[in-house]
Scaffold this motif. Sequence first.
Motif, PDB file in Angstrom:
ATOM      1  N   PHE A   1     -40.808   5.027 -75.245  1.00 28.15           N
ATOM      2  CA  PHE A   1     -39.838   4.472 -74.295  1.00 28.15           C
ATOM      3  C   PHE A   1     -38.964   5.577 -73.710  1.00 28.15           C
ATOM      4  O   PHE A   1     -38.770   5.661 -72.490  1.00 28.15           O
ATOM      5  CB  PHE A   1     -38.981   3.423 -75.010  1.00 28.15           C
ATOM      6  N   VAL A   2     -38.446   6.437 -74.575  1.00 29.20           N
ATOM      7  CA  VAL A   2     -37.601   7.544 -74.118  1.00 29.20           C
ATOM      8  C   VAL A   2     -38.409   8.506 -73.250  1.00 29.20           C
ATOM      9  O   VAL A   2     -37.951   8.971 -72.212  1.00 29.20           O
ATOM     10  CB  VAL A   2     -36.984   8.281 -75.327  1.00 29.20           C
ATOM     11  N   SER A   3     -39.641   8.799 -73.688  1.00 32.39           N
ATOM     12  CA  SER A   3     -40.499   9.707 -72.934  1.00 32.39           C
ATOM     13  C   SER A   3     -40.778   9.174 -71.535  1.00 32.39           C
ATOM     14  O   SER A   3     -40.740   9.906 -70.550  1.00 32.39           O
ATOM     15  CB  SER A   3     -41.813   9.915 -73.700  1.00 32.39           C
ATOM     16  N   ASN A   4     -41.055   7.874 -71.442  1.00 35.05           N
ATOM     17  CA  ASN A   4     -41.333   7.269 -70.132  1.00 35.05           C
ATOM     18  C   ASN A   4     -40.109   7.271 -69.233  1.00 35.05           C
ATOM     19  O   ASN A   4     -40.192   7.531 -68.036  1.00 35.05           O
ATOM     20  CB  ASN A   4     -41.806   5.822 -70.314  1.00 35.05           C
ATOM     21  N   ARG A   5     -38.986   6.984 -69.848  1.00 34.75           N
ATOM     22  CA  ARG A   5     -37.770   6.834 -69.044  1.00 34.75           C
ATOM     23  C   ARG A   5     -37.187   8.172 -68.605  1.00 34.75           C
ATOM     24  O   ARG A   5     -36.622   8.284 -67.514  1.00 34.75           O
ATOM     25  CB  ARG A   5     -36.725   6.063 -69.852  1.00 34.75           C
ATOM     26  N   PHE A   6     -37.337   9.155 -69.445  1.00 36.59           N
ATOM     27  CA  PHE A   6     -36.754  10.464 -69.129  1.00 36.59           C
ATOM     28  C   PHE A   6     -37.816  11.548 -69.203  1.00 36.59           C
ATOM     29  O   PHE A   6     -37.596  12.609 -69.773  1.00 36.59           O
ATOM     30  CB  PHE A   6     -35.595  10.764 -70.076  1.00 36.59           C
TER      31      PHE A   6
ATOM     32  N   LYS B   1     -32.015  15.140 -59.861  1.00 35.58           N
ATOM     33  CA  LYS B   1     -31.210  16.213 -60.420  1.00 35.58           C
ATOM     34  C   LYS B   1     -30.261  15.659 -61.474  1.00 35.58           C
ATOM     35  O   LYS B   1     -29.932  14.497 -61.502  1.00 35.58           O
ATOM     36  CB  LYS B   1     -30.407  16.902 -59.306  1.00 35.58           C
ATOM     37  N   GLY B   2     -29.805  16.558 -62.320  1.00 41.01           N
ATOM     38  CA  GLY B   2     -28.839  16.154 -63.327  1.00 41.01           C
ATOM     39  C   GLY B   2     -29.429  16.123 -64.717  1.00 41.01           C
ATOM     40  O   GLY B   2     -30.628  15.994 -64.902  1.00 41.01           O
ATOM     41  N   PHE B   3     -28.545  16.213 -65.687  1.00 39.72           N
ATOM     42  CA  PHE B   3     -28.959  16.242 -67.093  1.00 39.72           C
ATOM     43  C   PHE B   3     -29.215  14.828 -67.585  1.00 39.72           C
ATOM     44  O   PHE B   3     -28.424  13.920 -67.350  1.00 39.72           O
ATOM     45  CB  PHE B   3     -27.861  16.899 -67.924  1.00 39.72           C
ATOM     46  N   LYS B   4     -30.364  14.628 -68.256  1.00 40.04           N
ATOM     47  CA  LYS B   4     -30.722  13.307 -68.742  1.00 40.04           C
ATOM     48  C   LYS B   4     -30.261  13.129 -70.185  1.00 40.04           C
ATOM     49  O   LYS B   4     -30.440  14.003 -71.010  1.00 40.04           O
ATOM     50  CB  LYS B   4     -32.235  13.118 -68.654  1.00 40.04           C
ATOM     51  N   ILE B   5     -29.692  11.963 -70.463  1.00 39.07           N
ATOM     52  CA  ILE B   5     -29.192  11.670 -71.795  1.00 39.07           C
ATOM     53  C   ILE B   5     -29.938  10.453 -72.333  1.00 39.07           C
ATOM     54  O   ILE B   5     -30.113   9.454 -71.639  1.00 39.07           O
ATOM     55  CB  ILE B   5     -27.677  11.371 -71.761  1.00 39.07           C
TER      56      ILE B   5
ATOM     57  N   ALA C   1     -31.139   3.698 -77.958  1.00 43.51           N
ATOM     58  CA  ALA C   1     -32.436   4.293 -78.305  1.00 43.51           C
ATOM     59  C   ALA C   1     -32.247   5.415 -79.322  1.00 43.51           C
ATOM     60  O   ALA C   1     -33.039   5.544 -80.267  1.00 43.51           O
ATOM     61  CB  ALA C   1     -33.122   4.817 -77.048  1.00 43.51           C
ATOM     62  N   ALA C   2     -31.202   6.222 -79.130  1.00 45.25           N
ATOM     63  CA  ALA C   2     -30.934   7.311 -80.078  1.00 45.25           C
ATOM     64  C   ALA C   2     -30.658   6.767 -81.472  1.00 45.25           C
ATOM     65  O   ALA C   2     -31.108   7.323 -82.479  1.00 45.25           O
ATOM     66  CB  ALA C   2     -29.765   8.149 -79.584  1.00 45.25           C
TER      67      ALA C   2
END
Length: 577
Positions: free
Chosen positions: A531-536, A545-549, A554-555
């Motif tokens: 899920f995290v891989s797909n989303r970010f 652009k921008g830092f993804k958190i 999920a964390a």
Amino acid sequence: MESKIPEISTCNNNHLLPATPTYTNCFCFFCIISETEPNLRKSGIYHYFKQMPLKDDQEHVLVLSALWKIAMTKPNDPEFPSLGIFRCMAKLIQKGVSDKAWLLRHQNIYIPYYAAHIIGSYAMNKPKFTQKALNSKVLQPLLELLQGKISWVERRVAIRALGHLTSHEATFEAITEHEVEIIEAAINIASSCIDEVYREFLGLKEFERLDYHKNLITRGIGGLELENRKAEEWASELQCWSLYLVDRFVRRRKRCLRLICKKKQFLKDLCGMWGGLMSPSSPAGVGVLRTLCRTRIGRETIADLHQVVDCICNVSRSSDYRQYMAIESLVELVRDPVTRYRVIDAAAPVLADLVELKSIRGRLKHRVGQEIMQALLHDYHKIKFCRSSFGSERTKKILEELWNSKVDRVRKEKLMNEEEIREKEELSNVLKNEANKKFRLGEIENSLMNYSKALGLCPLKLAKERIVLYSNRAQCYLLLENAEAAISDTTRALCLSSTVNCTHSKSLWRRSQAYDMKGLAKESLMDCLMFVSNRFGLRRCRRKKGFKIIPYYAARMINKQMNSTWIFAPAKSKTHG
């Protein structure tokens, strides 16, 4: 004129050699390999390898460390294998196993590890090197290490070397003389290595750990954190290579197949053996089960182990790399007329969720869902009309629904004209909107009923619409705490999403929650990571652009499941009660 290497000679230049040295009567290995005259270099290396096991030189470890680096970087270079390195390494290992006083002198404790690693590296790619290794009698010393004559560190490189020796068809048969000994040792290591590494290294305080273990693991760089991380990696590799060795022998040797089928507890333990997530090509525990399912005796053994069948079912709907192995195993069990009736109650609900699947991460590029459906329905008429004792009423209902949705409904929709299809689509959309309203009002059960009616009307070709309906209904099941139904619907949504070249992120997250509800930590973790891989993922990061958190929810789930699935968690609980 032939140069003679003296019996005992030392080098006084501390290996600080000129760019083009002149060969002298020097027994220093680094002087010898720096020789520019090919014949002198070859002769010097040959004599050095011949004399090395006969001498007790404190510089042996330095030489072996250099040889290890060369073997790792140039495993296909024929120079050292042709000059006797295998025989030299075999004798050094044997000396370390049989002479404990010698092993504990100087830094000789490192020698068996480096020697086995060098053998494994040169046996990695070239069958002719493997043949040379076997002719040089490396097998028995490696078996001594495999049986734990020194420690788990040497076991790791011994089983790696044996894995490479057995990977070549030309030399596999030569090893079968020791097949029972090897398979017994590999099974023992796969079952106990995690506990052993924790007990003898990770579970100890820093000052209690053996120095040579720490030095080998970290190469003298890094502190406690690196030691712990590398120990976990090495333990996982040890289990991975053990399972690879078991898999190799079970594939090729009937005797080993029968032997492993008698190990009922080991077969149950296989379910929990990932075999190293860093290596998707490794068979893992489920990979060994798949190999067994390709044989008659293996299928009959596994079909009687309900715990194992349930595990295979769980993995077949998961997001990790073992999924395709589990699906193949279930299909083999269901196809076999002998085992079909023993496993159908467990397998049918799971496989019915996967009939829309086209491929799995590039594997099984053919229509895997079609094969699953054929396996489930191949004797459906016999079940329907003969009223046989086949399966439970739930199973019969699942197969009937599958037949109606994938056979009868397909035929009916093919006969419909465009206007009729459009009417069904519009009515399905109305029901979906109504379900959405009821969901927002908190009428979860009514919302669920409307989503079900919408699914019954939505044309099969509208994959994207059906993905949303399945996923939304799964959310209703989650709120009603029906984890199994939520897993079923999210799995169907994810199988459909694979046909439209995307993966439905909401379904991954919802299935992760459902797995967590059922206590299936590994499956929950893999879905959450996907899920995290797909989303970010990297592609999205490049577009925006921008830092993804990572989202907090999920964390938190990842942290929870990482703790639950930590490879040493069972070993820690055994040690500390």
